[in-house]
Write a protein that holds these residues in place. Structure first.
Motif, short mmCIF file in Angstrom:
data_model
loop_
_atom_site.label_atom_id
_atom_site.label_comp_id
_atom_site.label_asym_id
_atom_site.label_seq_id
_atom_site.Cartn_x
_atom_site.Cartn_y
_atom_site.Cartn_z
N ALA A 460 0.90 -1.27 -0.09
CA ALA A 460 -0.11 0.23 0.00
C ALA A 460 0.78 1.30 -0.11
CB ALA A 460 -0.90 -0.10 1.12
N PHE A 461 0.46 2.45 -0.48
CA PHE A 461 1.18 3.66 -0.41
C PHE A 461 0.42 4.66 0.33
CE2 PHE A 461 2.23 0.97 -3.87
CZ PHE A 461 3.73 1.21 -4.33
N PHE A 462 1.00 5.33 1.14
CA PHE A 462 0.54 6.54 1.71
C PHE A 462 1.25 7.78 1.33
CE2 PHE A 462 -0.77 3.94 5.84
CZ PHE A 462 -1.75 3.40 5.14
N PHE A 463 0.19 8.91 0.89
CA PHE A 463 0.83 10.19 0.67
C PHE A 463 0.29 11.28 1.75
CE2 PHE A 463 0.42 7.58 -3.10
CZ PHE A 463 1.35 8.12 -4.00
N ILE A 464 1.17 11.92 2.32
CA ILE A 464 0.83 12.90 3.34
C ILE A 464 1.69 14.32 2.87
CG2 ILE A 464 0.81 10.97 5.16
CD1 ILE A 464 3.64 12.05 5.93
N GLY A 465 0.70 15.27 3.57
CA GLY A 465 1.13 16.72 3.47
C GLY A 465 0.26 17.36 4.25
N ARG A 466 0.71 18.72 4.58
CA ARG A 466 -0.29 19.68 5.25
C ARG A 466 -0.44 21.01 4.40
NH1 ARG A 466 0.13 19.07 11.02
NH2 ARG A 466 1.56 17.08 11.55
N ARG A 467 -1.39 21.82 4.70
CA ARG A 467 -1.94 22.82 4.16
C ARG A 467 -2.11 22.75 2.50
NH1 ARG A 467 0.36 28.29 3.08
NH2 ARG A 467 -1.00 29.85 3.31
N LEU A 468 -1.46 23.36 1.75
CA LEU A 468 -1.37 23.37 0.53
C LEU A 468 -1.06 21.84 -0.12
CD1 LEU A 468 -0.30 27.02 -0.61
CD2 LEU A 468 -2.70 26.09 -1.15
N PRO A 492 -4.23 14.69 5.16
CA PRO A 492 -3.30 15.55 5.89
C PRO A 492 -2.54 14.82 6.78
CG PRO A 492 -5.66 16.41 5.95
CD PRO A 492 -5.82 14.91 5.42
N ALA A 493 -1.16 15.30 6.83
CA ALA A 493 -0.35 14.51 7.52
C ALA A 493 -0.61 14.46 9.15
CB ALA A 493 1.31 15.25 7.45
N ARG A 519 3.82 23.51 5.64
CA ARG A 519 4.31 23.49 7.13
C ARG A 519 5.17 21.89 7.24
NH1 ARG A 519 -1.66 23.53 9.32
NH2 ARG A 519 -0.65 22.40 11.14
N PRO A 520 6.31 22.15 6.54
CA PRO A 520 7.18 20.83 6.48
C PRO A 520 7.58 20.33 7.78
CG PRO A 520 8.22 22.63 5.76
CD PRO A 520 6.91 23.08 5.82
N ASP A 521 8.11 21.35 8.69
CA ASP A 521 8.66 20.91 10.10
C ASP A 521 7.71 20.24 10.71
OD1 ASP A 521 11.03 22.56 9.50
OD2 ASP A 521 10.50 24.10 10.24
N GLU A 522 6.42 20.42 10.85
CA GLU A 522 5.50 19.53 11.35
C GLU A 522 5.33 18.33 10.57
OE1 GLU A 522 1.87 21.56 12.43
OE2 GLU A 522 2.72 23.55 12.01
N THR A 523 5.21 18.39 9.45
CA THR A 523 5.28 16.90 8.76
C THR A 523 6.45 15.93 9.11
OG1 THR A 523 3.86 18.05 7.11
CG2 THR A 523 4.86 15.84 6.50
N LYS A 524 7.59 16.62 9.19
CA LYS A 524 8.76 15.48 9.57
C LYS A 524 8.40 14.91 10.94
CE LYS A 524 12.65 18.51 7.83
NZ LYS A 524 13.95 19.45 8.28
N ASN A 525 7.72 15.30 11.73
CA ASN A 525 7.36 14.58 12.79
C ASN A 525 6.60 13.31 12.47
OD1 ASN A 525 8.53 16.44 14.80
ND2 ASN A 525 6.74 17.42 14.97
N ASN A 526 5.58 13.55 11.41
CA ASN A 526 4.91 12.15 10.92
C ASN A 526 6.01 11.30 10.15
OD1 ASN A 526 2.96 14.81 10.22
ND2 ASN A 526 2.22 13.46 11.73
#
Length: 598
Positions: A460-468, A492-493, A519-526
């Motif tokens: 399976a594949f997951f795609f994550i990101g925040r905001r835009l 959303p991540a 918001r890449p710094d928050e997504t890094k936690n994910n």
């Protein structure tokens, strides 16, 4: 949904019908067939692709219709393939749409023998019955369509009748005017090699297409439909040396984006102006913009919503067109509905726009198709100007839709005097730089292919990101599942740890968008959360950002548009995963390009 072609003229019809159907296969490819007419009727059809039809050599008939099917009523079998005929074998019908009351209509035809499971076959038998009353095929078809509940684009031929009769309600149908004959088609794609002059039939139209001319009636009165000149280059609808239309259209994005902003961004003033016809007084008083769409267009709207709210002091909402209703308490004088549909014929989006208009809400249609129903029925039409898109999985039109919504956001914010000059100027500059940034991504295609092949066996594949990046994650997952048939999810991540994390294993690649504006710094936690469960991480970054991901791709610095550039990596990744699995990329199972039935 399904594809219709028809020709009547002075040349043999069969090669024109076959060529047209092959160019319409993106609308449906479960089965196909043609009917050729002169003093007798000959029908050739079967399950499978157009090229599978067993056709006669040297057929000389100069009148005929053809169909390529996306199944709704009945499985894709030889018997269910169009054209459908009546009991006498003298009438043939092709149909795009759904006859909602076909069971009732069949009961009104005692003694008729039906040979298929389709709703369309009843139309042929109804015409047969009407021809016992009148010898005029156009009159017979007119009487029949008045009894149909549902949607239809119909092409009808009959033995001994020297014309094609066409009818339309809620399904697209185009008339083409050629030098050696005239055509009907579901869209302009199959007509480009024969003519650039077309008319778009409107709801309720019944047309008689003969070699000598075209006549159109609506509600019993003759009407004129304007003739448009198609500007698309005929070669734009061909593969041009690429293995698949999808890959070609991914590579066409720089040009499509240039076309989307052409004439809409002042290169000196760095201002956007769509030259909207909607009154400035209305734009100044709106307090909500509702965006309605389906599929990829829905994801473009999610991106557009954030651009609208970033640039202007207007609330924006996004709704699935199939779920849209006008909520209580909404003031039509302060609401704008924007419907986004690549084809301009998406049934659910049309229904949503009509619902809004019935309550007095003004509407804007964002579409790729000049003369489409969305363009005609909305108060304002904005064309994304991407050129023809044949691949079922939308690629270049996603970016062009986002760009068009972005220029709409800039225009509205500027009109309302709410646009921050610095933010507006920067976005205009980024829009101008966007085609070049996408080209830089395309230049790394070979690297993306290597990565895709390495991870293609993921469970399976997951795609994550925040905001835009959140709508881009959704779109990336949709592309992969559409053409590879692998399970893919985008979200959303921050939602990862609210359930989906339970599915993450070392066989679950996670594609993370870590660009500015996301918001890449928050997504890094994910990212760390999935890595601690053994999942490999493929990241798309910007600004030289370092990280602990396994594989990294870089996009140029482009502010609010960086996630949109990242999307091109996701398109290439999906394409190469599917290609490595030998999937039918341009004809993914169970799908069709234009969803023209609800």
């Amino acid at each position: 949904m399904c594809g219709i072609i028809g020709y009547v003229g002075e040349s043999p019809a069969q090669p024109r019908l076959v060529d047209g159907l092959q160019k319409l296969e993106y609308r449906g490819y479960d089965s196909a067939g043609i009917a050729l007419a002169d003093e007798a009727l000959s029908v050739f059809k079967q399950a499978g692709l157009v090229g599978d039809i067993d056709l006669p050599a040297g057929a000389t008939q100069t009148r005929g219709i053809g169909h390529t099917r996306w199944s709704t009523h009945g499985k894709p079998t030889d018997a269910n393939a169009h054209p459908h005929t009546d009991c006498t074998g003298t009438v043939a019908v092709v149909h795009n749409g759904i006859v909602g009351n076909y069971d009732d209509l069949r009961r009104d035809l005692p003694g008729h023998e039906f040979t298929s499971e389709t709703d369309t076959e009843v139309v042929a038998h109804l015409i047969e019955a009407e021809l016992e009353r009148t010898p005029d095929l156009r009159e017979a078809v007119t009487a029949v369509v008045e009894r149909i509940d549902g949607s239809y684009a119909l092409g009808v031929v009959a033995a001994g009748y020297d014309a094609i009769v066409a009818a339309r309600r809620s399904s697209p149908l185009v008339v083409g005017y050629g030098d050696d004959g005239n055509f009907i088609a579901s869209d302009v794609t199959p007509l480009l090699s024969h003519t650039r002059s077309v008319s778009y039939l409107e709801d309720g139209d019944v047309a008689r297409i003969a070699h000598g001319g075209v006549e159109i009636w609506n509600d019993g009165q003759t009407v004129d439909r304007p003739i448009h000149t198609i500007e698309w280059d005929a070669t734009a609808a061909e593969k041009g040396g690429y293995d698949h239309y999808m890959l070609k259209e991914i590579y066409e994005q720089p040009q499509a984006l240039r076309q989307a902003i052409a004439g809409r961004i002042d290169p000196v003033e760095k201002r956007a102006d769509l030259n909207l016809s909607l009154p400035e007084t209305f734009l100044n008083r709106i307090d909500e913009i509702q965006l309605v769409a389906c599929g990829t267009s829905y994801h473009a709207c999610l991106y557009g919503k954030q651009l609208i709210e970033t640039l202007s002091d207007v609330r924006a909402t996004v709704e699935f067109a199939s779920e849209y209703t006008v909520g209580s308490g909404r003031n039509p004088e302060r609401t704008l509905v924007v419907g986004v549909s690549q084809s301009g014929e998406t049934a659910d989006t049309l229904r949503a726009l009509r619902t809004a208009r019935r309550t007095g809400i003004r509407t804007i249609g964002v579409t790729n198709t000049v003369g489409s129903t969305v363009a005609r029925e909305c108060d304002e039409a904005l064309y994304i100007q991407a050129g023809p898109e044949i691949g079922v999985a939308a690629t270049k039109t996603f970016g062009s839709q986002v760009v068009t919504l972005g220029t709409l956001a800039l225009t509205i914010a500027d009109t309302r005097n709410e646009l921050n000059p610095t933010v507006g100027r920067e976005l205009c500059e980024n829009l101008q730089d966007l085609p070049g940034a996408v080209q830089q991504v395309l230049d790394h295609d070979s690297t993306v292919e290597e990565v895709a092949r390495e991870y293609a066996d993921g469970t399976a594949f997951f795609f994550i990101g925040r905001r835009l990046a959140s709508p881009v994650a959704l779109e990336g997952a949709l592309k992969l599942k559409e053409i590879s048939y692998d399970h893919a999810e985008g979200f959303p991540a921050g939602e990862l740890k609210h359930g989906p994390l339970a599915l993450v294993t070392d066989d679950t690649p996670v594609i993370a968008i870590l660009t500015d504006g996301a918001r890449p710094d928050e997504t890094k936690n994910n990212v760390k959360e999935v890595q601690s469960r053994g999942a490999p991480v493929i990241a798309v970054t910007s600004g030289g950002r370092e990280g602990d991901h396994d594989i990294g791709f870089e996009v140029p610095d482009l502010g609010l548009l960086e996630p949109l550039v990242a999307n091109v990596y996701l398109q290439l990744f999906a394409y190469h995963v599917a290609h490595s699995k030998g999937r039918s990329i341009d004809r993914p199972r169970n799908l069709a390009k234009s969803v023209t039935v609800e």
